[in-house]
Scaffold this active site. Structure first.
Site, PDB file in Angstrom:
ATOM      1  CG  ASP A   1      -1.939   1.066   1.236  1.00  9.72           C
ATOM      2  OD1 ASP A   1      -2.107   1.714   0.177  1.00  9.72           O
ATOM      3  OD2 ASP A   1      -2.574   1.282   2.276  1.00  9.72           O
TER       4      ASP A   1
ATOM      5  CG  ASP B   1      -2.913   3.808  -2.988  1.00  9.59           C
ATOM      6  OD1 ASP B   1      -4.020   3.294  -3.176  1.00  9.59           O
ATOM      7  OD2 ASP B   1      -2.558   4.266  -1.900  1.00  9.59           O
ATOM      8  CD  GLU B   2      -5.461  -1.040  -0.792  1.00 12.35           C
ATOM      9  OE1 GLU B   2      -6.114  -2.008  -0.420  1.00 12.35           O
ATOM     10  OE2 GLU B   2      -5.879   0.129  -0.724  1.00 12.35           O
TER      11      GLU B   2
END
Ligand SMILES: [Mg+2]
Length: 386
Positions: free
Chosen positions: A8, A106-107
């Site tokens: 993350d 983003d993960e």
């Protein structure tokens, strides 16, 4: 036994902006709507860690963020730039893991069970990924390694930012027990309040509640809670799983009554959504329209079409149609949103049932997309059609 890595990125949008502009490093940075000196009406998309110390967090009204820290650096959302950085990072994951599930820009979850049967191997991979994100993208990420997705995600959350947390099977309960129940999947505000009323604040306390009791209070979610309190989760890491929907919304600076301005805004939103859809080579069967009036009454309506669409004008046609039906009385509008769902892969064959005219329009759409990719999303804009 499975070995899952969850990566993350830390304050992703804000970190990219700070990376690209040394002047705002170490300063509170808020990415989101225009605060307009405190009267802005959109929301915060991301807050740097410096901004978070002022109590600013994502999804908060931008006006609240401004009140908490008027001297923060407020920046607009540059989705295209964040997408570009995200693609680079996702590509890196694929070098190390056979199965990657991107949860958002983003993960991601990486299932390395097939290649690394031991946690030590997964740790080596995760360290390398973290180092490469730092050296190649000058950004930090937090990593969690665990036997399933639930625990891997909780582990990456545990020591943010720049965290690295490993939870092997034998330490699962030790890791979970002291955490607040709100750290578990599916425990939102409502559930948290109800559990607190039962005197349950930590996972350890939750584990003491009989399964039957949880099920009678929370229905089938009660069963999940019982499992999660024990660190049990068998959901698979699904490669290539796409987002289930794509949407964009706009809050007007003043409640809007002009039909032309509203129509043009619907067009620009349709174009944004269409661009994102085509960029990911997807089509949609359902178009959703969200309308919020001045008194905050919010209506959401969806329309499902016979053939999957990807052209902005098809999205627009459906959206503007719904709008017309929802606002016959022409009430002042605070916010509108356009979204698509029931997404599918856009196969090459579908062009065949388009007429020649459609093919030309499809071509035009692709050309516009190409210009946007090269010169930025604001380089070209569709003219109004009324
Ligand atoms: Mg993040």
């Amino acid at each position: 036994m499975r070995v899952i890595i969850h990566v993350d990125m830390d304050a992703f949008y804000a970190s990219i902006e700070q990376r690209d502009n040394p002047v705002i490093r170490n300063r509170p940075v808020v990415v989101g709507a225009d605060p307009a000196g405190g009267s802005g009406r959109g929301v915060v998309s991301a807050a740097s860690y410096e901004a978070r110390t002022f109590g600013i967090h994502s999804a908060m009204p931008i006006s609240t963020a401004y009140k908490r820290c008027p001297h923060a650096v407020f920046l607009p959302v540059d989705t295209e730039k964040y997408c570009r950085v995200s693609s680079g990072i996702m590509a890196l994951f694929h070098e190390y893991a056979p199965v990657v599930e991107a949860v958002s820009l983003d993960e991601a979850f990486l299932d390395v069970s097939g290649v690394q049967r031991l946690f030590s191997g997964a740790e080596r991979i995760a360290r390398t990924i973290k180092e490469r994100i730092l050296s190649e993208h000058r950004l930090t990420a937090s990593v969690g390694i665990a036997p399933n997705k639930l625990l891997a995600k909780m582990a990456s959350e545990f020591d943010k930012p720049d965290g690295f947390t490993v939870v092997p099977q034998e330490r699962v309960q030790q890791f979970l027990d002291p955490l607040p129940v709100s750290a578990l999947w599916g425990v939102g505000k409502k559930t948290d309040v109800r559990l607190a009323a039962m005197g349950v604040r930590t996972v350890r306390q939750l584990r003491a509640v009989p399964q039957q009791d949880l099920e009678s209070i929370f229905g089938k979610n009660g069963g999940s809670l019982w499992n999660y309190a024990r660190g049990l989760d068998d959901s698979p890491v699904e490669a290539g799983r796409q987002a289930k929907s794509i949407s964009n919304e706009h809050t007007f600076a003043r409640d809007e009554t002009c039909p032309e301005v509203i129509a043009d805004t619907i067009l620009q939103l349709s174009e944004k959504v269409g661009f994102r859809l085509r960029n990911r080579r997807l089509t949609a069967k359902t178009i959703t329209f969200k309308l919020r009036f001045e008194d905050f009454q919010t209506l959401v309506r969806a329309k499902t079409v016979d053939h999957p669409v990807s052209l902005s004008e098809d999205i627009y046609a459906a959206a503007v149609g719904i709008y017309g039906e929802l606002n016959r009385e022409r009430r002042p509008v605070r916010l509108i949103g356009v979204g698509v769902s029931h997404l599918g892969e856009s196969g090459g064959g579908q062009m065949s049932f388009f007429s020649e005219e459609r093919e030309t329009r499809e071509q035009l759409s692709l050309t516009i997309d190409e210009i946007k990719k090269r010169f930025g999303e604001n380089a070209i804009r569709r003219g109004p059609r009324y």
